[in-house]
Motif scaffolding. Structure first.
Motif, short mmCIF file in Angstrom:
data_model
loop_
_atom_site.label_atom_id
_atom_site.label_comp_id
_atom_site.label_asym_id
_atom_site.label_seq_id
_atom_site.Cartn_x
_atom_site.Cartn_y
_atom_site.Cartn_z
N ILE A 244 1.00 -1.25 0.00
CA ILE A 244 0.12 0.18 0.13
C ILE A 244 0.84 1.42 -0.01
O ILE A 244 0.62 2.09 -0.73
CB ILE A 244 -0.90 0.09 1.16
CG1 ILE A 244 -2.08 -1.23 1.16
CG2 ILE A 244 -1.64 1.35 1.28
CD1 ILE A 244 -2.73 -1.47 2.36
N LEU A 245 1.92 1.13 0.93
CA LEU A 245 2.71 2.53 0.92
C LEU A 245 3.65 2.79 -0.40
O LEU A 245 3.59 4.02 -0.84
CB LEU A 245 3.79 2.15 2.03
CG LEU A 245 3.17 2.36 3.60
CD1 LEU A 245 4.11 1.71 4.44
CD2 LEU A 245 2.83 3.71 3.83
N SER A 246 3.94 1.51 -1.04
CA SER A 246 4.58 1.85 -2.49
C SER A 246 3.48 2.43 -3.37
O SER A 246 4.02 3.32 -3.92
CB SER A 246 4.80 0.29 -3.11
OG SER A 246 5.87 -0.29 -2.04
N ASP B 135 5.17 8.92 10.04
CA ASP B 135 6.48 8.67 10.35
C ASP B 135 6.55 7.20 10.73
O ASP B 135 5.82 6.51 11.51
CB ASP B 135 6.72 9.43 11.74
CG ASP B 135 8.05 9.18 12.17
OD1 ASP B 135 9.06 8.79 11.42
OD2 ASP B 135 8.62 9.29 13.51
N ASN B 136 7.23 6.43 9.82
CA ASN B 136 7.80 4.95 9.88
C ASN B 136 6.28 4.11 10.11
O ASN B 136 6.22 3.34 11.18
CB ASN B 136 8.39 4.86 11.40
CG ASN B 136 9.13 3.31 11.48
OD1 ASN B 136 9.28 2.86 10.31
ND2 ASN B 136 9.35 2.87 12.41
N PRO B 137 5.30 4.23 9.14
CA PRO B 137 4.46 3.29 9.14
C PRO B 137 4.59 1.94 9.08
O PRO B 137 5.45 1.56 8.58
CB PRO B 137 3.34 3.71 8.16
CG PRO B 137 4.24 4.40 7.15
CD PRO B 137 5.50 5.00 8.16
N PRO B 138 3.86 1.18 9.57
CA PRO B 138 4.10 -0.39 9.68
C PRO B 138 3.77 -0.81 8.19
O PRO B 138 3.21 -0.34 7.52
CB PRO B 138 3.19 -0.95 10.62
CG PRO B 138 1.92 0.06 10.54
CD PRO B 138 2.54 1.34 10.40
N HIS B 139 4.49 -2.06 7.79
CA HIS B 139 4.60 -2.89 6.78
C HIS B 139 3.61 -3.85 6.58
O HIS B 139 3.58 -4.62 5.54
CB HIS B 139 6.04 -3.28 6.11
CG HIS B 139 6.84 -1.96 5.85
ND1 HIS B 139 7.93 -2.11 5.63
CD2 HIS B 139 6.65 -0.75 6.03
CE1 HIS B 139 8.70 -1.02 5.32
NE2 HIS B 139 7.76 -0.01 5.49
N ASP B 140 2.85 -4.23 7.54
CA ASP B 140 1.90 -5.42 7.91
C ASP B 140 0.43 -4.97 7.87
O ASP B 140 0.15 -3.84 7.42
CB ASP B 140 2.40 -6.31 8.78
CG ASP B 140 2.41 -5.74 10.00
OD1 ASP B 140 1.63 -4.39 10.32
OD2 ASP B 140 2.66 -6.47 11.07
N PHE B 141 -0.28 -5.85 8.36
CA PHE B 141 -1.87 -5.50 8.22
C PHE B 141 -2.02 -4.30 9.39
O PHE B 141 -3.18 -3.64 9.40
CB PHE B 141 -2.66 -6.63 8.72
CG PHE B 141 -2.81 -7.49 7.36
CD1 PHE B 141 -3.83 -7.07 6.56
CD2 PHE B 141 -2.12 -8.64 7.12
CE1 PHE B 141 -3.92 -7.92 5.53
CE2 PHE B 141 -2.25 -9.42 5.85
CZ PHE B 141 -3.49 -9.00 5.07
N LEU C 4 -1.22 -1.50 9.13
CA LEU C 4 -1.08 0.14 8.73
C LEU C 4 -2.63 0.43 8.76
O LEU C 4 -2.82 1.78 8.70
CB LEU C 4 -0.98 -0.25 7.04
CG LEU C 4 -0.81 1.02 6.61
CD1 LEU C 4 0.26 2.06 7.11
CD2 LEU C 4 -0.79 0.88 4.80
N ASP C 5 -3.66 -0.53 8.61
CA ASP C 5 -5.02 -0.16 8.85
C ASP C 5 -5.27 0.52 10.16
O ASP C 5 -5.80 1.63 10.34
CB ASP C 5 -6.21 -1.09 8.80
CG ASP C 5 -6.28 -1.60 7.37
OD1 ASP C 5 -6.66 -0.73 6.31
OD2 ASP C 5 -6.11 -2.86 7.07
#
Length: 232
Positions: free
Chosen positions: A74-76, A165-171, A173-174
């Motif tokens: 999602i971040l990508s 700032d440094n959001p997580p890369h897994d679920f 993120l919601d």
């Protein structure tokens, strides 16, 4: 307001034709682009996207070579997006990409920057009870009213995304995005969305209670880290 809707796709080749039909209808609306993120798929997704995307103006794809998590995909897509408003939803057709139109209509009526988020209905009772338990835990732990955290879609201003700032890369993120909206004082607007069955295949995480336990552990670990960061 231009919207970029991000849809992370991991091994969703069977769903892509139906998904693109709906996304094509969405992207035909003025000021909307759809960015499908091929999130390190190992099935035929790259070939299917290459064949089908030219038929759908307003839809494009971003490729992540190696899957590094739902949130990473999602971040990508968010970083590649062009919209004034950004957001995401799932690829499995359990929620309709066209729900993003309802979110944008809600935001337009509101008239001020806000965070629009679906509120699911039509789910099995066991899943509803699971959601209630997780919502209560997060609300108590983080001190913000958080309900149906993993509901889709999530739509918000680009300016809000730029504060992350440094959001997580897994679920998680919601949870991160929803909580940060509350923490920053960005008003959260909820609206009902039907949650149906997957069009094809099986969920990549919600397959049984063992998978749910793993999800709970990861979510609790991230929540405790988030709580600790607030204190510091």
């Amino acid at each position: 307001m231009k919207l970029s809707l991000i849809i992370p796709c991991y091994n969703e080749s069977a769903n892509l034709p139906l998904l693109l039909e709906r996304c094509g209808q969405l992207a035909a609306q003025p000021g909307i682009e759809v960015v499908l993120v091929d999130n390190g798929s190992t099935d035929d997704s790259p070939r299917v996207l290459l064949e089908l995307l030219p038929k759908y103006p307003g839809c494009r794809s971003v490729r992540v070579e190696v899957n590094q998590g739902y949130g990473f995909g999602i971040l990508s897509g968010l970083r590649a997006a062009e919209g004034e408003y950004l957001g995401w939803t799932h690829a499995d057709m359990q929620t309709d990409p066209m729900d993003a139109l309802r979110a944008m209509e809600l935001l337009a009526r509101h008239g001020r920057p806000a965070y629009a988020k679906g509120r699911r209905y039509g789910r099995p009772l066991a899943d509803v009870l699971f959601t209630m338990g997780m919502s209560a835990f997060e609300t108590i732990l983080l001190g913000k009213a958080l309900w149906d955290i993993n509901a889709q879609p999530n739509i918000f201003p680009r300016s809000f995304f730029q504060t992350w700032d440094n959001p997580p890369h897994d679920f998680s993120l919601d949870l991160y995005a929803y909580f940060m909206a509350k923490q920053s004082g960005l008003e959260v607007l909820r609206f009902p969305v039907r949650f149906g069955e997957r069009a094809h295949g099986t969920s990549h995480w919600n397959v049984n209670w063992a998978a749910k336990r793993k999800f709970i552990r990861r979510t609790i670990d991230f929540s405790l880290q988030l709580k600790k960061s607030l204190k510091s």
